[in-house]
Motif scaffolding. Structure first.
Motif: not given
Length: 313
Positions: A253-266, A276-288
């Motif tokens: 897949g690609a943004a905004p949706r993926w299917e991920v396969t996670v495997a265990h050693a066993d 993928q979502g957006a963190a709301a509400p808008p805010r400064p992502e950096s103090c710079g």
């Protein structure tokens, strides 16, 4: 005083799936002050810094500068420098250690091989050996990138060092200033945010036992962001905390949706849907910056164990 880190914490922005991506870390000791782009704005020769950046590009190797916690003497030419290389893929990970006098020797490394998890040239060029000390706790403290890293990271590094924790270093950049104080823990390559000294000591104690703490964890640098979130979700769902037990083996897949396969050693496997979502509400992502943004977040929608029939299809 409002900062990007206080805004992120007050808005309860999730940590999972926010770690920097690097299968191999190359860490070079460089005392003294660091600029925003430390490889080319510190007392390291900027021409060498640019050459190292070019050599590492596209190889899966991420280079960072490190220094001991405490006051940073304005020393331009240390007699000897510590260098670490660490590969973070589960089951294939390692940390190598060397002491060098000439940083330009790093240009003789095979960066593509390092990215693949091969350390032969690192050993041959630098005379490196396996690192057998305590886990490395790399705390981001570069205030020239973001003031939160200095205001929160430097006191954390100092407190850990003063309390006798071995393996503590300040590091130039781990990404995600708004999660300060941030740190990377090696050998396994898991990153943490909003870290406090007591929690870090617990993380390091668990690493010595070959285990991962998921509280406060941003993810493993071995995986891209959807994989980071998926792996942590599986750990939480099934209560699996052995460091080398899980691996991300496929991402579709690609943004905004993926299917991920996670495997265990066993042999067990899970399919994890990450959106993928957006963190709301808008805010400064950096103090710079004064620009408000909505940083991407990785939301796990579903965790489903795959049975044998599904694996065969």
């Amino acid at each position: 005083m409002s900062t990007c880190s206080t805004a992120s914490q007050e808005l309860d922005e999730p940590l999972a799936g926010t770690a920097a991506t690097a299968r191999t870390w190359l860490l070079l000791e460089q005392p003294g002050p660091w600029g925003a782009k430390a490889l080319t704005s510190s007392h390291l020769d900027p021409a060498l810094g640019r050459a190292l950046e070019a050599a590492a590009k596209g190889t899966g190797v991420r280079i960072a500068l490190i220094r001991r916690p405490g006051r940073h003497a304005d020393s331009r030419t240390p007699a000897a420098r510590q260098v670490y290389a660490a590969h973070t893929l589960p089951g294939r990970g390692w940390v190598r250690s060397a002491t060098i006098r000439e940083p330009k020797d790093l240009l003789d490394l095979d960066f593509a091989a390092l990215g693949r998890g091969e350390h032969r040239t690192f050993d041959a060029v630098l005379g490196a050996r396996p690192y057998t000390g305590d886990p490395l706790a790399l705390v981001c403290t570069n205030g020239k990138r973001d003031r939160c890293c200095a205001l929160l990271g430097r006191p954390l590094a100092a407190e850990l060092a003063a309390s006798g924790v071995e393996g503590v270093w300040e590091v130039t950049h781990l990404g995600g200033h708004r999660f300060s104080p941030t740190l990377l823990v090696l050998p396994y390559g898991y990153a943490y945010g909003r870290a406090e000294a007591q929690a870090v000591r617990h993380v390091l104690h668990s690493v010595r036992q070959g285990r991962v703490v998921v509280e406060g964890c941003r993810g493993s640098s071995a995986w891209e962001r959807p994989g980071q979130a998926a792996e942590l979700a599986v750990r939480t769902a099934v209560g699996e905390y052995a460091a080398n037990a899980l691996a991300v083996v496929a991402t579709h897949g690609a943004a905004p949706r993926w299917e991920v396969t996670v495997a265990h050693a066993d042999g067990r496997r899970w399919r994890v849907v990450v959106a993928q979502g957006a963190a709301a509400p808008p805010r400064p992502e950096s103090c710079g910056t004064s620009i408000l943004g909505s940083p991407a977040r990785m939301d796990v929608v579903e965790v489903r164990e795959l049975v044998a029939a599904a694996l065969a299809s």
